[in-house]
Design a protein around this motif. Structure first.
Motif, short mmCIF file in Angstrom:
data_model
loop_
_atom_site.label_atom_id
_atom_site.label_comp_id
_atom_site.label_asym_id
_atom_site.label_seq_id
_atom_site.Cartn_x
_atom_site.Cartn_y
_atom_site.Cartn_z
N LYS A 1 10.74 14.53 -78.91
CA LYS A 1 10.70 15.35 -77.78
C LYS A 1 9.91 16.60 -77.91
O LYS A 1 9.06 16.88 -77.06
N THR A 2 9.90 17.13 -79.05
CA THR A 2 9.01 18.36 -79.22
C THR A 2 7.39 17.95 -79.53
O THR A 2 6.62 18.67 -78.93
N ILE A 3 7.32 16.98 -79.77
CA ILE A 3 5.92 16.40 -80.00
C ILE A 3 5.40 16.13 -78.82
O ILE A 3 4.22 16.45 -78.25
N ILE A 4 6.28 15.46 -77.87
CA ILE A 4 5.92 14.98 -76.49
C ILE A 4 5.40 16.24 -75.77
O ILE A 4 4.59 16.56 -74.90
N THR A 5 6.40 17.37 -75.91
CA THR A 5 6.11 18.58 -75.04
C THR A 5 4.87 19.40 -75.39
O THR A 5 4.37 19.79 -74.63
N ARG A 6 4.74 19.29 -76.73
CA ARG A 6 3.23 19.93 -77.44
C ARG A 6 2.12 19.23 -76.89
O ARG A 6 1.27 19.89 -76.42
N ILE A 7 2.24 17.84 -76.70
CA ILE A 7 0.89 17.07 -76.24
C ILE A 7 0.91 17.28 -74.66
O ILE A 7 -0.24 17.61 -74.10
N ASN A 8 1.90 17.48 -74.15
CA ASN A 8 2.05 17.59 -72.42
C ASN A 8 1.33 19.20 -72.31
O ASN A 8 0.71 19.32 -71.34
N ASP A 9 1.73 20.09 -73.23
CA ASP A 9 1.19 21.47 -72.87
C ASP A 9 -0.12 21.49 -73.17
O ASP A 9 -0.85 22.21 -72.36
N ILE A 10 -0.71 20.70 -74.08
CA ILE A 10 -2.10 20.79 -74.23
C ILE A 10 -2.83 20.15 -73.34
O ILE A 10 -3.93 20.54 -72.77
N SER A 11 -2.49 18.93 -72.64
CA SER A 11 -3.02 18.21 -71.84
C SER A 11 -3.04 19.09 -70.52
O SER A 11 -4.14 18.93 -69.73
N HIS A 12 -2.07 19.75 -70.23
CA HIS A 12 -2.04 20.75 -69.16
C HIS A 12 -2.97 22.01 -69.12
O HIS A 12 -3.36 22.56 -68.02
N THR A 13 -3.12 22.41 -70.35
CA THR A 13 -3.90 23.38 -70.24
C THR A 13 -5.28 23.45 -70.82
O THR A 13 -6.34 24.39 -70.68
N GLN A 14 -5.83 22.22 -71.30
CA GLN A 14 -7.11 21.83 -71.59
C GLN A 14 -7.75 20.55 -70.88
O GLN A 14 -6.96 19.76 -70.57
N SER A 15 -9.01 20.49 -70.51
CA SER A 15 -9.34 19.37 -69.94
C SER A 15 -10.26 18.55 -70.91
O SER A 15 -10.76 19.40 -72.07
N VAL A 16 -10.16 17.25 -70.65
CA VAL A 16 -11.06 16.77 -72.07
C VAL A 16 -12.64 16.70 -71.56
O VAL A 16 -12.92 16.30 -70.31
N SER A 17 -13.44 17.02 -72.30
CA SER A 17 -14.97 16.89 -71.73
C SER A 17 -15.29 15.44 -71.61
O SER A 17 -14.94 14.48 -72.17
N THR A 18 -16.18 15.23 -70.71
CA THR A 18 -16.69 14.13 -70.34
C THR A 18 -17.62 13.37 -71.40
O THR A 18 -17.96 12.13 -71.32
N LYS A 19 -18.14 14.38 -72.01
CA LYS A 19 -19.07 14.06 -73.40
C LYS A 19 -18.28 13.55 -74.45
O LYS A 19 -18.49 12.85 -75.27
N HIS A 20 -17.03 13.71 -74.58
CA HIS A 20 -16.10 13.45 -75.75
C HIS A 20 -15.67 11.91 -75.43
O HIS A 20 -15.01 11.66 -74.48
N LYS A 21 -16.10 10.80 -76.13
CA LYS A 21 -15.49 9.73 -76.23
C LYS A 21 -14.94 9.02 -77.34
O LYS A 21 -15.46 9.47 -78.26
N VAL A 22 -13.89 8.20 -76.95
CA VAL A 22 -12.93 7.75 -78.05
C VAL A 22 -13.20 6.38 -77.92
O VAL A 22 -12.96 5.79 -77.06
N THR A 23 -13.52 5.67 -79.13
CA THR A 23 -13.93 4.34 -79.22
C THR A 23 -13.11 3.75 -80.34
O THR A 23 -12.66 4.38 -81.20
N GLY A 24 -12.84 2.40 -80.33
CA GLY A 24 -12.08 1.75 -81.40
C GLY A 24 -10.65 1.93 -81.33
O GLY A 24 -9.90 1.69 -82.44
N LEU A 25 -10.12 1.86 -80.12
CA LEU A 25 -8.45 2.15 -80.15
C LEU A 25 -7.82 0.77 -79.91
O LEU A 25 -6.66 0.88 -79.68
N ASP A 26 -8.48 -0.28 -80.09
CA ASP A 26 -7.79 -1.26 -80.09
C ASP A 26 -6.72 -1.60 -81.21
O ASP A 26 -5.88 -2.48 -81.09
N PHE A 27 -6.72 -0.79 -82.15
CA PHE A 27 -5.78 -0.89 -83.29
C PHE A 27 -4.42 0.06 -83.15
O PHE A 27 -3.39 -0.22 -83.66
#
Length: 76
Positions: A1-27
Motif C-alpha cells: 500500500k505504501t508503494i502504491i501511495t507513493r506512486i500515486n503521489d508522484i503521478s499526481h504532482t508530476q506530468s510525464v514529458s511527451t518526449k520521454h518514451k518507454v519501449t520494450g515493456l513487453d517483458f
C-alpha cells in the motif's frame, strides 16, 4: 500500500514529458496471478529496473521500498 501511495503521489504532482518514451515493456508480467515467491521477486526486480529509468528523484524512495519488499520475500 505504501508503494502504491507513493506512486500515486508522484503521478499526481508530476506530468510525464511527451518526449520521454518507454519501449520494450513487453517483458512486464501481465495480470496473471503470481504462483510463487520467486516469481514475485522476479516481478519486483523488473519494476525496480523500470523505476531506475524514470527521470524523477522521487522514485528513489519507491525503489528502496521495493528492495525492502524483496528482502521480506527472501525471508519467507
Amino acid at each position: 500500500k505504501t508503494i502504491i501511495t507513493r506512486i500515486n503521489d508522484i503521478s499526481h504532482t508530476q506530468s510525464v514529458s511527451t518526449k520521454h518514451k518507454v519501449t520494450g515493456l513487453d517483458f512486464i508480467p501481465g495480470q496473471h496471478p503470481v504462483l510463487s515467491l520467486s516469481k514475485m521477486d522476479q516481478t519486483l526486480v523488473i519494476y525496480k529496473q523500470i523505476l531506475a529509468s524514470l527521470p524523477s528523484e522521487n522514485v528513489v524512495q519507491i525503489s528502496n521500498d521495493l528492495e525492502n519488499l524483496r528482502d521480506l520475500l527472501h525471508l519467507l
